[in-house]
Design a protein around this motif. Structure first.
Motif, PDB file in Angstrom:
ATOM      1  N   LYS A  54       0.766  -1.021  -0.121  1.00  0.00           N
ATOM      2  CA  LYS A  54      -0.482  -0.152   0.294  1.00  0.00           C
ATOM      3  C   LYS A  54       0.659   1.527  -0.597  1.00  0.00           C
ATOM      4  O   LYS A  54       0.565   2.192  -0.345  1.00  0.00           O
ATOM      5  CB  LYS A  54      -0.804  -0.002   1.241  1.00  0.00           C
ATOM      6  CG  LYS A  54      -1.619   0.716   0.752  1.00  0.00           C
ATOM      7  CD  LYS A  54      -3.182   0.468   1.505  1.00  0.00           C
ATOM      8  CE  LYS A  54      -4.555   1.266   0.822  1.00  0.00           C
ATOM      9  NZ  LYS A  54      -5.216   0.600   0.878  1.00  0.00           N
ATOM     10  N   GLU A  55       2.376   1.329   0.747  1.00  0.00           N
ATOM     11  CA  GLU A  55       3.033   2.068   0.627  1.00  0.00           C
ATOM     12  C   GLU A  55       4.082   2.428  -0.508  1.00  0.00           C
ATOM     13  O   GLU A  55       4.648   3.123  -0.385  1.00  0.00           O
ATOM     14  CB  GLU A  55       3.617   2.349   2.273  1.00  0.00           C
ATOM     15  CG  GLU A  55       2.980   1.668   3.047  1.00  0.00           C
ATOM     16  CD  GLU A  55       2.138   1.437   3.531  1.00  0.00           C
ATOM     17  OE1 GLU A  55       2.470  -0.290   3.366  1.00  0.00           O
ATOM     18  OE2 GLU A  55       1.612   0.773   4.356  1.00  0.00           O
ATOM     19  N   SER A  72      -6.149  -5.497   0.000  1.00  0.00           N
ATOM     20  CA  SER A  72      -6.145  -4.516   0.258  1.00  0.00           C
ATOM     21  C   SER A  72      -5.943  -3.252  -0.197  1.00  0.00           C
ATOM     22  O   SER A  72      -5.226  -2.333  -0.220  1.00  0.00           O
ATOM     23  CB  SER A  72      -6.113  -4.133   1.919  1.00  0.00           C
ATOM     24  OG  SER A  72      -4.962  -5.124   2.660  1.00  0.00           O
ATOM     25  N   SER A  73      -4.765  -4.241  -0.892  1.00  0.00           N
ATOM     26  CA  SER A  73      -3.274  -4.079  -1.505  1.00  0.00           C
ATOM     27  C   SER A  73      -3.563  -4.168  -2.880  1.00  0.00           C
ATOM     28  O   SER A  73      -3.109  -5.790  -2.617  1.00  0.00           O
ATOM     29  CB  SER A  73      -2.354  -3.160  -0.659  1.00  0.00           C
ATOM     30  OG  SER A  73      -1.914  -3.812  -0.379  1.00  0.00           O
ATOM     31  N   ASN A 122      -1.624   7.091  -7.602  1.00  0.00           N
ATOM     32  CA  ASN A 122      -2.079   7.774  -6.193  1.00  0.00           C
ATOM     33  C   ASN A 122      -1.739   9.182  -6.860  1.00  0.00           C
ATOM     34  O   ASN A 122      -2.596  10.553  -6.711  1.00  0.00           O
ATOM     35  CB  ASN A 122      -1.974   7.587  -5.021  1.00  0.00           C
ATOM     36  CG  ASN A 122      -2.714   6.869  -4.526  1.00  0.00           C
ATOM     37  OD1 ASN A 122      -3.963   6.288  -4.501  1.00  0.00           O
ATOM     38  ND2 ASN A 122      -2.566   5.580  -3.569  1.00  0.00           N
ATOM     39  N   HIS A 158       1.394   2.231  -5.671  1.00  0.00           N
ATOM     40  CA  HIS A 158       0.209   2.525  -4.854  1.00  0.00           C
ATOM     41  C   HIS A 158       0.752   3.878  -4.835  1.00  0.00           C
ATOM     42  O   HIS A 158      -0.390   5.107  -5.539  1.00  0.00           O
ATOM     43  CB  HIS A 158       0.395   2.272  -3.101  1.00  0.00           C
ATOM     44  CG  HIS A 158      -0.891   0.744  -3.676  1.00  0.00           C
ATOM     45  ND1 HIS A 158      -2.211   1.230  -3.226  1.00  0.00           N
ATOM     46  CD2 HIS A 158      -0.702  -0.519  -3.917  1.00  0.00           C
ATOM     47  CE1 HIS A 158      -2.911   0.226  -3.624  1.00  0.00           C
ATOM     48  NE2 HIS A 158      -2.018  -0.708  -3.503  1.00  0.00           N
ATOM     49  N   TRP A 159       1.506   4.237  -5.217  1.00  0.00           N
ATOM     50  CA  TRP A 159       1.926   5.607  -4.975  1.00  0.00           C
ATOM     51  C   TRP A 159       2.179   6.188  -6.337  1.00  0.00           C
ATOM     52  O   TRP A 159       1.665   8.160  -6.812  1.00  0.00           O
ATOM     53  CB  TRP A 159       3.391   5.684  -4.127  1.00  0.00           C
ATOM     54  CG  TRP A 159       3.884   7.468  -4.691  1.00  0.00           C
ATOM     55  CD1 TRP A 159       3.615   7.865  -2.999  1.00  0.00           C
ATOM     56  CD2 TRP A 159       5.103   8.508  -4.495  1.00  0.00           C
ATOM     57  NE1 TRP A 159       4.845   9.785  -3.742  1.00  0.00           N
ATOM     58  CE2 TRP A 159       5.068   9.555  -4.771  1.00  0.00           C
ATOM     59  CE3 TRP A 159       5.438   7.708  -6.298  1.00  0.00           C
ATOM     60  CZ2 TRP A 159       5.918  10.079  -5.512  1.00  0.00           C
ATOM     61  CZ3 TRP A 159       6.050   8.515  -7.588  1.00  0.00           C
ATOM     62  CH2 TRP A 159       6.349  10.032  -6.246  1.00  0.00           C
ATOM     63  N   ASP A 204      -8.539   1.573  -5.998  1.00  0.00           N
ATOM     64  CA  ASP A 204      -8.994   1.183  -5.355  1.00  0.00           C
ATOM     65  C   ASP A 204     -10.463   0.379  -6.080  1.00  0.00           C
ATOM     66  O   ASP A 204     -11.025  -1.075  -5.089  1.00  0.00           O
ATOM     67  CB  ASP A 204      -9.913   2.134  -3.783  1.00  0.00           C
ATOM     68  CG  ASP A 204      -8.514   2.580  -3.379  1.00  0.00           C
ATOM     69  OD1 ASP A 204      -7.449   1.701  -3.304  1.00  0.00           O
ATOM     70  OD2 ASP A 204      -8.686   3.807  -3.027  1.00  0.00           O
TER      71      ASP A 204
END
Lengths: 343, 312
Positions: B148-149, B177-178, B157, B153-154, B166
């Motif tokens: 997620k981090e 969740s990720s 986003n 993902h980054w 999502d």
């Protein structure tokens, strides 16, 4: 362009093909007549295959134009040209049957299945491979593959058929047989054949005209007889048949002039040193340096007293008392058989 | 004086060479015995032991293996839980194989047809390079990238596409969740890890297609796309089949990637690992281990039936 036998099939107009500094084809001009059997003869790297690939469209000229039946072919891809090729390695599709190979061009042109099968089968019949349609190319012999490659090209009725050393991989007997068949097929279908070979025998025996290539240029373009009897250059004399080239002092000793000249081996008479010789003949004396018995004829190498060496072939029409190796002999020939070359 | 043979002095190694030269069968035996021993005893032997184990069962009460032939263990494979494990693994192997094939083909095609000299060497190194580093390190690296981090993902986003990702992650089957806890992550990692095994066989198959075949096709009127469909692709199929055997079987047997990345639902490899380890149920582990073997046998039979090896 003004040929008596009709239209021009292929025309090379100031065509060059360079690879960097290498001039594979160097400013070449010639015409191929419609319906003729045209051979391009030369050693490897002489530019003959490049010329073939220029007609097929696998190569584009660096300069000049290749014209096929009046249409400039520059920039036209191979698949839009009305010419077909028989490849040196046959290039049969290994994953298809023989019949599918032959019908490939028809399939691409969307000929209905039944019709294309029938045409392909007819073409296989013509190359004496009727009933082989269901096999894979890997199940055929070299000679059979060669015929399939021929059928695959001819089934499309091209305006020009290109053959790239098609008999190169076959053994001697088969090659001679295929020469006769190719010639017969060409007469029957009437399509212009352009035939690339490095084998002078092949070129002489099959072609209407032969272009002799050397270093990217054409040395001579003539009928087989003219090529053999009246070679234009020492290169042609040497490449077509045995040359027997005499130059400089050796030429002066044999002919009286220092101009390069040559005499075909079968035109030379070989006599014992004490034999009488016609008064108007040209003569030379020499010593037999080697004898090669070839069955139908015997080939003598004679080292001339005035320098140089001549090859003489004698028909073994009957057993005769041959000179032995090391023996001194007289050679003579008629002056009209001497071929002289500009330096 | 009459001497036969032996023009050279008879040194020891010389006469040994002659000894072997006169006995071609002995040479053959010497060459074949070590690999046959290896293959026969160590590989086939252990495979047979595995097969034998799968026909035993375990005593539920004492957790001891009962050495009596039975099909009971195999019957347990067909419980809903175990079937879903098998189906999940099979689906993953199929998806990974298809995606690998789609990514690998253009790359292999470029290497085989267009790259030459240094460029080709560079591509070989690029394809092989991942194999030079440790497998676990690469999988953990992907875990971080997919987290997620993590980088993906980054990036998404940052592009403002976070809601789209999502939403994708809430889709059925994918659900996670990720990326690192969804099947998407598992698939990506599998594809990355097995890609070289797909690229190289396809490249080798394409490399073997002589240029004259393509010229012949073009000469006979086929446009480049037709030449591709009628000549290049059919001749590449054995390579694709070989590559898919690698990606498919390697995915079927792997237990580390699904352990580290993706949902916690188990794959066949993990099931084998748990049954033979924690549960101590060797017969069940053996039965599970037979599943990929049977699937591969079926897969090869289908590939052969479809003519995948005809152009070999």
């Amino acid at each position: 362009m003004t040929s008596s036998s009709g239209a021009t099939a292929v025309s090379f107009q100031n065509v060059s093909r360079h690879y960097g500094a290498v001039k594979a084809v160097d400013d070449v001009n010639f015409d191929i007549r419609d319906g003729e059997f045209f051979a391009m003869l030369g050693p490897s790297g002489s530019g003959k295959t490049t010329c073939l690939r220029l007609i097929a469209g696998f190569e584009q000229p660096t300069a000049g134009h290749v014209v096929v039946h009046g249409v400039n072919m520059n920039g036209v891809p191979p698949y839009d040209r009305d010419v077909n090729t028989v490849f040196q390695d046959y290039a049969l599709f290994p994953h298809m049957t023989v019949l599918d190979n032959v019908a490939y061009g028809l399939m691409i042109r969307k000929v209905p299945v039944a019709q294309r099968r029938q045409q392909a089968e007819e073409m296989l019949e013509m190359v004496a491979l009727g009933g082989f349609g269901g096999r894979k190319p890997s199940q055929l012999s070299g000679g059979q593959r060669q015929r399939v490659a021929l059928a695959r090209a001819l089934v499309n009725h091209p305006k020009v058929l290109l053959l790239d050393e098609p008999l190169g991989a076959l053994d001697l007997k088969l090659r001679e047989q295929m020469q006769v068949e190719l010639k017969a097929i060409q007469r029957r279908v009437g399509i212009t054949f352009v035939y690339v070979t490095h084998d002078q025998g092949e070129a002489l025996s099959m072609s209407d005209r032969v272009a002799v290539f050397n270093q990217g240029k054409i040395e001579q373009l003539a009928s087989p007889i003219e090529l053999y009897e009246k070679p234009a250059t020492t290169f042609v004399a040497g490449f077509v048949g045995i040359s027997n080239l005499l130059e400089g002092a050796a030429a002066r000793a044999a002919t009286g002039a220092e101009q390069a000249c040559s005499i075909r081996p079968e035109k030379i008479h070989l006599e014992r040193s004490d034999a009488a010789i016609p008064a108007d003949a040209m003569t030379a004396r020499g010593r037999v340096s080697s004898i090669l018995y070839l069955g139908a004829n015997t080939r003598y190498e004679v080292a001339l007293e005035g320098g140089g060496e001549l090859t003489v072939t004698l028909q073994n029409r009957e057993a005769h008392a041959e000179p032995a190796e090391g023996e001194t002999v007289q050679l003579w020939w008629e002056a009209r058989h001497l071929m002289r070359f500009a330096q | 004086m009459t001497t036969t043979g032996a023009a050279r002095p008879r040194s020891l190694s010389n006469s040994f060479s002659t000894f072997l030269y006169q006995r071609p069968r002995l040479v053959l035996a010497l060459l074949l015995v070590p690999p046959l021993l290896w293959l026969g005893i160590i590989y086939l032997g252990s495979l047979f032991t595995l097969l034998a184990q799968s026909f035993f069962s375990i005593d539920d009460f004492t957790a001891q293996t009962i050495y009596e032939p039975t099909l009971a263990t195999y019957a347990r494979l067909f419980t809903a839980t175990n079937l879903s494990i098998i189906f999940r693994t099979l689906a993953m192997a199929s998806v990974v194989t298809v995606i690998s094939g789609i990514i690998a083909f253009p790359l292999a095609y470029y290497i085989a047809r267009f790259a030459s000299g240094r460029m080709k060497a560079l591509f070989y190194v690029a394809v092989m390079l991942p194999l030079w580093s440790n497998y676990l390190v690469r999988v953990y690296a992907w875990k971080l990238i997919l987290a997620k981090e993590g980088a993906i993902h980054w990036s998404i986003n940052s592009l403002g596409l976070g809601p789209v990702l999502d939403w994708i992650l809430t889709l059925p089957v994918v659900e996670g969740s990720s990326l690192s806890t969804s099947y998407i992550g598992t698939t990506l990692t599998f594809v990355y890890i097995w890609l070289p095994f797909m690229v190289l066989p396809i490249q080798a198959a394409l490399e073997r297609v002589p240029r004259s075949l393509l010229e012949a096709s073009s000469d006979l009127g086929a446009r480049p796309n037709e030449t591709f469909r009628k000549v290049i692709f059919p001749l590449a199929i054995p390579g694709i089949a070989a590559g898919s055997i690698f990606t498919f079987s390697l995915t079927l047997g792997d237990y580390i990637i699904p352990q580290l990345i993706g949902s916690s639902r188990p794959f066949i490899g993990q099931a084998v690992y748990q049954f033979q380890g924690t549960a101590g149920d060797i017969p069940m582990a053996a039965a599970f281990a037979m599943v990929p073997i049977v699937i591969m046998a079926i897969y090869l039979a289908i590939a052969k039936r479809l003519g995948a090896f005809d152009a070999l």
